[in-house]
Enzyme design. Structure first.
Site, mmCIF file in Angstrom:
data_model
loop_
_atom_site.group_PDB
_atom_site.id
_atom_site.type_symbol
_atom_site.label_atom_id
_atom_site.label_comp_id
_atom_site.label_asym_id
_atom_site.label_seq_id
_atom_site.Cartn_x
_atom_site.Cartn_y
_atom_site.Cartn_z
ATOM 1 C CG ASP A 352 -2.310 -0.493 0.963
ATOM 2 O OD1 ASP A 352 -2.771 -0.390 -0.175
ATOM 3 O OD2 ASP A 352 -2.939 -0.998 1.906
ATOM 4 C CG HIS A 353 2.419 2.827 3.644
ATOM 5 N ND1 HIS A 353 2.062 4.089 4.061
ATOM 6 C CD2 HIS A 353 1.833 1.964 4.511
ATOM 7 C CE1 HIS A 353 1.306 4.006 5.146
ATOM 8 N NE2 HIS A 353 1.153 2.721 5.437
#
Length: 454
Positions: A352-353
Site C-alpha cells: 500500500d504505502h
C-alpha cells in the site's frame, strides 16, 4: 549512501532522466522494516523516486537548479507504518476488525478483510452466517471448508477472502502469470493536448477518488507538495475515522452522490478545472459514472489520471476487490514471511504505502512532462505489481547501517478539528521542499465541493 538499484528501476519505469539519480542520498538505519524480503529497499526506492520527482517539478516551476534529495530510513519506516503511530487524543486506532484475520481452512489458510460494515455483512453472507456472527462461528465454518472454496464463495458475494498460496502457486495462477508479464507500472500519453505554462500547474488541482491506504497516501503526498487536493466520497460508503485521520493531512474532504443529477453536475464542474484525478476503486467499478480514464480525458483534455487497483486491470482477477493484506497472501509473500503452514506478514502494509509513493511520483513526473510536451497522461498501478517487484526485482543491500532506527524521532503532534493528533512526519525530503503538511485533516466529508486554488 547513494541510491539503490531498486531506485534506478523505479525511476526508469517513471520515465525519469537517469542523470538525476545522483541527487539522491540515503541514511541507512539498523532495524528499519525488518523482513525476509527486501522491504526497506523497496520503501527507500519508492520514497526516493517520489522525492526526486517532486524536486524535479519544483525546479521546473521555480527556474532554480535542482537540489538534493535525502532519504532517511527512520522517516521511511515511520511513514510506512503511519496508521500504527496515529493517536487521536491519545487513543490508538484499531487497524483490523475481528473478522479481518488469518483462518485455518480444511486444507490450508484463508485471510479475510472485513474492516468496513458492508464487507463484514458480505463475508457473513458468503459463509452463511448471520450479521452478528462471532469469530468462533466463522472459524468453525472456514475450518470445515477448502480454502479455495471460501475464496470463491466470498468473491461471488462481493466479500474479501483469499486463500494462501506459495510463490510458486501464484506464479502458476493465471492472474500471477498476467502480473508477471507486466512492468512495475504503466504510463501512457493519449493525445496532443497543448503543453502548459509553468503557472498553470501551480498548484495542481487533484480530485481524490480513493480509499484506505495506497491512494490516500499518494494524494496526501501531493498535498504535501502544494497540490489543492479534494477527496470525494460517496455518502453511502462511510470512511473509517482513523484511516481518514491518518491519510487526510493537507487535503479537504467532501461527499457527492454521483447517482444524483445535482451532485453529478457539481462533480463535472470540479473536473472541468482539475489537473489530476486519482482513482482507487477496482477497475470498471465507476465506469457507469464516466470515470474510466479515457472517459475523463475526453471531457478534460490534458488531464493526468492515475488508476490504482489491487490485482491489475487485466487477467481473470481484474475486477476483484483486494487490499494489501490479501495481496500478500495470494502472491506468496505471507508464505515467504512465515511458511505455508504458518503464514506471516510484512512489517508494514508496504505494498500500500510503496504503491502510494509510486503513484504520487508518477503524477509529479506526468505534470513535469506536460509542461515540456503537453498531452493527457494515464498511469496504471496495482498492488500485485508492486508485490511482484518486491519478490523478484528489488535486491537486498549489504553494508553497515549508520544508526539504529527510532520511530519516535519522526513523530509529531498537532491540534485539529478531530482532536489532538500524533502522526508520522512525511518522508519525502528535498532541498527547499516542505517538511510537514500545511493543514491537519478535518472531519470526513465536511468541506464544500469547490477548488480553493486559483
Amino acid at each position: 549512501m547513494t541510491h539503490s538499484p531498486g531506485t534506478a528501476t523505479a525511476w526508469d519505469a517513471l520515465g525519469g532522466d537517469p542523470a538525476l539519480l545522483s541527487r539522491i542520498t540515503c541514511r541507512r538505519r539498523a532495524g528499519a522494516l525488518p523482513a525476509r524480503l527486501p522491504v526497506i529497499e523497496l520503501a527507500r526506492a519508492c520514497v526516493g523516486v517520489c522525492a526526486l520527482a517532486g524536486a524535479e517539478l519544483a525546479s521546473l516551476r521555480s527556474g532554480r537548479p535542482l537540489g538534493s534529495v535525502h532519504v532517511d530510513d527512520g522517516a521511511v519506516a515511520a511513514a510506512f507504518t503511519s496508521e500504527r503511530h496515529l493517536r487521536v487524543d491519545g487513543r490508538a486506532p484499531v487497524n483490523f476488525a475481528p473478522l479481518s484475520r488469518f483462518w485455518r481452512a480444511q486444507d490450508g489458510w484463508v485471510r479475510t478483510h472485513a474492516n468496513y460494515p458492508h464487507h463484514r455483512s458480505r463475508l457473513c453472507e458468503a459463509l452463511g452466517l448471520g450479521p452478528d456472527a462471532a469469530e468462533g462461528e466463522a472459524a468453525e465454518l472456514i475450518a470445515a471448508s477448502p480454502a479455495h472454496e471460501v475464496e470463491e464463495k466470498a468473491y461471488a458475494a462481493g466479500a474479501l477472502a483469499v486463500a494462501l498460496r506459495t510463490p510458486a502457486q501464484w506464479a502458476a495462477h493465471p492472474q500471477g502469470v498476467a502480473v508477471a508479464a507486466r512492468p512495475l507500472l504503466t504510463r501512457q500519453r493519449l493525445n496532443d493536448a497543448a503543453a502548459r505554462a509553468k503557472q498553470d500547474v501551480t498548484p495542481p488541482r487533484v480530485l481524490d477518488l480513493t480509499r484506505v491506504i495506497a491512494g490516500p497516501t499518494a494524494t496526501r503526498t501531493l498535498a504535501l507538495l502544494g497540490a489543492d487536493v479534494l477527496r470525494v466520497d460517496s455518502p453511502h460508503l462511510p470512511e473509517d475515522p482513523c484511516a481518514h485521520a491518518d491519510t487526510g493531512f493537507g487535503k479537504r474532504s467532501t461527499r457527492l452522490d454521483l447517482s444524483h443529477n445535482a451532485d453529478r453536475r457539481t462533480f463535472e464542474e470540479l473536473l472541468a478545472d482539475a489537473d489530476v484525478v486519482v482513482v482507487g476503486y477496482r477497475p470498471r467499478a465507476l465506469d457507469r459514472f464516466g470515470l474510466a480514464p479515457q472517459a475523463l480525458i475526453e471531457r478534460r483534455p490534458g488531464l493526468v489520471v492515475a488508476a490504482l487497483s489491487a490485482w491489475g486491470d487485466y487477467g481473470p482477477w481484474a475486477e476483484r476487490r483486494g487490499f494489501d493484506s490479501l495481496v500478500q497472501v495470494a502472491t506468496g509473500i505471507a508464505a515467504t514471511e512465515g511458511s505455508p503452514t504458518k503464514p506471516g506478514v510484512l512489517p508494514a502494509q508496504a505494498l500500500d504505502h510503496g504503491t502510494g509513493y509510486l503513484i504520487a511520483a508518477g503524477v509529479l513526473r506526468a505534470l513535469t512532462d506536460q509542461v515540456r510536451e503537453g498531452g493527457s497522461h494515464v498511469l496504471h498501478h496495482a498492488l500485485a505489481q508492486t508485490a511482484h517487484w518486491l519478490q523478484y526485482n528489488v535486491q537486498p543491500q549489504t553494508g553497515t547501517a549508520q544508526d539504529a532506527v527510532d520511530d519516535a524521532a519522526w513523530l509529531t503532534e498537532t491540534d485539529s478539528a478531530l482532536g489532538r493528533l500524533q502522526y508520522a512526519l512525511p518522508p519525502v525530503s528535498f532541498t527547499g521542499g516542505p517538511t510537514d503538511w500545511a493543514r491537519p485533516p478535518g472531519p470526513w466529508g465536511a468541506d464544500e465541493p469547490v477548488w480553493t486554488s486559483p
